[in-house]
Write a protein that holds these residues in place. Structure first.
Motif, mmCIF file in Angstrom:
data_model
loop_
_atom_site.group_PDB
_atom_site.id
_atom_site.type_symbol
_atom_site.label_atom_id
_atom_site.label_comp_id
_atom_site.label_asym_id
_atom_site.label_seq_id
_atom_site.Cartn_x
_atom_site.Cartn_y
_atom_site.Cartn_z
ATOM 1 N N ASN A 69 0.819 -1.208 0.000
ATOM 2 C CA ASN A 69 0.000 0.000 0.000
ATOM 3 C C ASN A 69 0.851 1.256 0.000
ATOM 4 O O ASN A 69 0.535 2.231 -0.667
ATOM 5 C CB ASN A 69 -0.931 -0.015 1.225
ATOM 6 N N ARG A 70 1.955 1.208 0.794
ATOM 7 C CA ARG A 70 2.828 2.383 0.837
ATOM 8 C C ARG A 70 3.490 2.609 -0.511
ATOM 9 O O ARG A 70 3.611 3.748 -0.964
ATOM 10 C CB ARG A 70 3.890 2.180 1.926
ATOM 11 N N ALA A 71 3.914 1.542 -1.168
ATOM 12 C CA ALA A 71 4.537 1.686 -2.485
ATOM 13 C C ALA A 71 3.553 2.272 -3.492
ATOM 14 O O ALA A 71 3.907 3.142 -4.308
ATOM 15 C CB ALA A 71 5.040 0.324 -2.967
ATOM 16 N N LEU A 72 2.298 1.812 -3.414
ATOM 17 C CA LEU A 72 1.276 2.340 -4.318
ATOM 18 C C LEU A 72 1.023 3.827 -4.035
ATOM 19 O O LEU A 72 0.848 4.627 -4.967
ATOM 20 C CB LEU A 72 -0.018 1.542 -4.156
ATOM 21 N N THR A 73 1.029 4.185 -2.747
ATOM 22 C CA THR A 73 0.829 5.598 -2.387
ATOM 23 C C THR A 73 1.936 6.469 -2.966
ATOM 24 O O THR A 73 1.681 7.528 -3.559
ATOM 25 C CB THR A 73 0.810 5.751 -0.858
ATOM 26 N N TYR A 74 3.187 6.008 -2.791
ATOM 27 C CA TYR A 74 4.308 6.779 -3.342
ATOM 28 C C TYR A 74 4.231 6.868 -4.861
ATOM 29 O O TYR A 74 4.569 7.885 -5.464
ATOM 30 C CB TYR A 74 5.635 6.137 -2.916
ATOM 31 N N LEU A 75 3.795 5.787 -5.491
ATOM 32 C CA LEU A 75 3.688 5.771 -6.953
ATOM 33 C C LEU A 75 2.658 6.792 -7.425
ATOM 34 O O LEU A 75 2.911 7.564 -8.367
ATOM 35 C CB LEU A 75 3.312 4.368 -7.429
ATOM 36 N N VAL A 76 1.507 6.817 -6.771
ATOM 37 C CA VAL A 76 0.454 7.751 -7.167
ATOM 38 C C VAL A 76 0.887 9.190 -6.902
ATOM 39 O O VAL A 76 0.726 10.082 -7.755
ATOM 40 C CB VAL A 76 -0.855 7.441 -6.409
ATOM 41 N N LEU A 77 1.471 9.428 -5.719
ATOM 42 C CA LEU A 77 1.933 10.782 -5.404
ATOM 43 C C LEU A 77 3.037 11.236 -6.357
ATOM 44 O O LEU A 77 3.071 12.395 -6.780
ATOM 45 C CB LEU A 77 2.428 10.846 -3.955
ATOM 46 N N ALA A 99 3.417 10.240 -9.443
ATOM 47 C CA ALA A 99 2.805 10.523 -10.744
ATOM 48 C C ALA A 99 2.158 11.901 -10.755
ATOM 49 O O ALA A 99 2.301 12.665 -11.721
ATOM 50 C CB ALA A 99 1.764 9.445 -11.064
ATOM 51 N N PHE A 100 1.465 12.257 -9.673
ATOM 52 C CA PHE A 100 0.856 13.591 -9.594
ATOM 53 C C PHE A 100 1.922 14.678 -9.550
ATOM 54 O O PHE A 100 1.761 15.746 -10.154
ATOM 55 C CB PHE A 100 -0.044 13.688 -8.363
ATOM 56 N N ALA A 101 3.013 14.416 -8.818
ATOM 57 C CA ALA A 101 4.089 15.412 -8.736
ATOM 58 C C ALA A 101 4.696 15.659 -10.114
ATOM 59 O O ALA A 101 4.922 16.814 -10.509
ATOM 60 C CB ALA A 101 5.160 14.938 -7.753
ATOM 61 N N VAL A 102 4.934 14.601 -10.866
ATOM 62 C CA VAL A 102 5.483 14.750 -12.215
ATOM 63 C C VAL A 102 4.510 15.499 -13.108
ATOM 64 O O VAL A 102 4.896 16.382 -13.885
ATOM 65 C CB VAL A 102 5.801 13.361 -12.814
ATOM 66 N N TYR A 103 3.231 15.170 -12.980
ATOM 67 C CA TYR A 103 2.197 15.823 -13.805
ATOM 68 C C TYR A 103 2.169 17.327 -13.567
ATOM 69 O O TYR A 103 2.118 18.124 -14.508
ATOM 70 C CB TYR A 103 0.842 15.198 -13.480
ATOM 71 N N PHE A 104 2.213 17.721 -12.292
ATOM 72 C CA PHE A 104 2.108 19.148 -11.987
ATOM 73 C C PHE A 104 3.420 19.894 -12.214
ATOM 74 O O PHE A 104 3.417 21.090 -12.518
ATOM 75 C CB PHE A 104 1.649 19.339 -10.536
ATOM 76 N N LEU A 105 4.548 19.211 -12.065
ATOM 77 C CA LEU A 105 5.829 19.883 -12.222
ATOM 78 C C LEU A 105 6.317 19.915 -13.663
ATOM 79 O O LEU A 105 7.205 20.715 -13.989
ATOM 80 C CB LEU A 105 6.894 19.192 -11.349
ATOM 81 N N MET A 106 5.766 19.073 -14.531
ATOM 82 C CA MET A 106 6.264 18.990 -15.904
ATOM 83 C C MET A 106 6.189 20.324 -16.649
ATOM 84 O O MET A 106 7.170 20.711 -17.326
ATOM 85 C CB MET A 106 5.499 17.901 -16.672
ATOM 86 N N PRO A 107 5.079 21.089 -16.547
ATOM 87 C CA PRO A 107 5.075 22.395 -17.245
ATOM 88 C C PRO A 107 6.200 23.311 -16.778
ATOM 89 O O PRO A 107 6.821 23.999 -17.590
ATOM 90 C CB PRO A 107 3.697 22.970 -16.901
#
Length: 279
Positions: A2-10, A12-20
């Motif tokens: 569960n912790r690994a999945l949490t880090y993976l999702v977080l 992915a969101f961090a990359v999405y928001f930081l990419m621009p």
């Protein structure tokens, strides 16, 4: 798992928001030949600060080719006084409406809240007439006045809702000791206002610095803020389109707000968690 999945999702969101932001930084450090190669998301092969230098001092914003430096300082001259004034007035308003209530104070607060929901477009004409009457049209003091007035309903809401949570016994004890209105405010209330002050300052700074509508309507050639200059730079149509200079100018416009959030972001979150904005 569960912790690994949490880090993976977080992640992915961090990359999405930081990419621009990453693409903007990379593009601002590339020359035009490398940009035209189409490799948008890769780091620059030969980083250069020339686009930043041109954006700051010699890029064309409409008919002027003096860069965005003057507009950058205009934004500071507009933002800092407006933030301080709106926050100070909102603090006193919130203090009165929560601890020194009078007959009709709730109605007064409700009417003031309407200011939070009035669209910018609805106040353009009356505000322009007011600035004209006061002799402040197309000037930095005029923009300071506009942003201060428009910010007061929000700051009053923040402070009032925060001060409602402070024990009334503190104010009553101060009164028994002979403290007056401002003595109680300065010596009792303000020392307990750290979270809400941080939240309000960040909120106001971000809104005013990033404002475009008031800036483009109420400013003159010598008082335009950074957002108006950035719009003029990007839409300047003569010559070769320099995306690296545009991105560098956009980063210059974003640096103050990024800096504010990096320096005070944790205090902003503490203020929100402490109930600085509620109700």
């Amino acid at each position: 798992m569960n912790r690994a999945l949490t880090y993976l999702v977080l992640g992915a969101f961090a990359v999405y928001f930081l990419m621009p932001l990453v693409v903007m930084v990379f593009t601002s450090l590339k020359d035009l030949a490398e940009i035209r190669s189409g490799n948008l998301v890769m780091p620059p092969e030969s980083p250069t600060t020339e686009p930043w230098q041109k954006a700051w001092s010699s890029a064309c914003t409409g008919l002027s080719c003096d860069g965005v430096a003057a507009y950058f300082w205009n934004s500071f001259q507009i933002t800092l006084p407006a933030v301080v004034l709106a926050s100070a007035i909102g603090a006193v308003n919130g203090y009165v409406l929560s601890k020194w209530r009078f007959r009709g104070s709730e109605l007064f607060f409700a009417l003031m809240l309407l200011g939070c929901f009035i669209p910018f477009q609805a106040v353009l004409l009356p505000m322009a007439q007011t600035l004209g009457y006061l002799g402040l049209a197309n000037s930095v003091p005029g923009l300071i006045l506009v942003h201060t007035i428009y910010g007061i309903p929000f700051t009053t809401l923040f402070y009032r809702n925060y001060y409602v949570g402070l024990p009334d016994e503190l104010i009553s004890a101060a009164k028994l000791d002979g403290a007056g209105f401002f003595q109680t405010f300065y010596h009792i209330v303000l020392p307990l206002s750290g979270p809400i002050i941080v939240v309000t300052l960040i909120w106001e700074f971000t809104n005013i610095w990033n404002d475009f509508l008031f800036g483009v309507v109420y400013s003159g050639p010598d008082s335009q803020p950074m957002t108006v200059a950035l719009n003029n730079l990007v839409n300047t149509s003569h010559g070769v389109k320099e995306y690296n200079v545009d991105m560098a100018a956009a980063m210059i416009a974003a640096i103050p707000t990024i800096f504010v959030y990096i320096i005070s972001g944790k205090y902003f979150l503490r203020g929100l968690v402490a109930g600085a904005v509620k109700g």
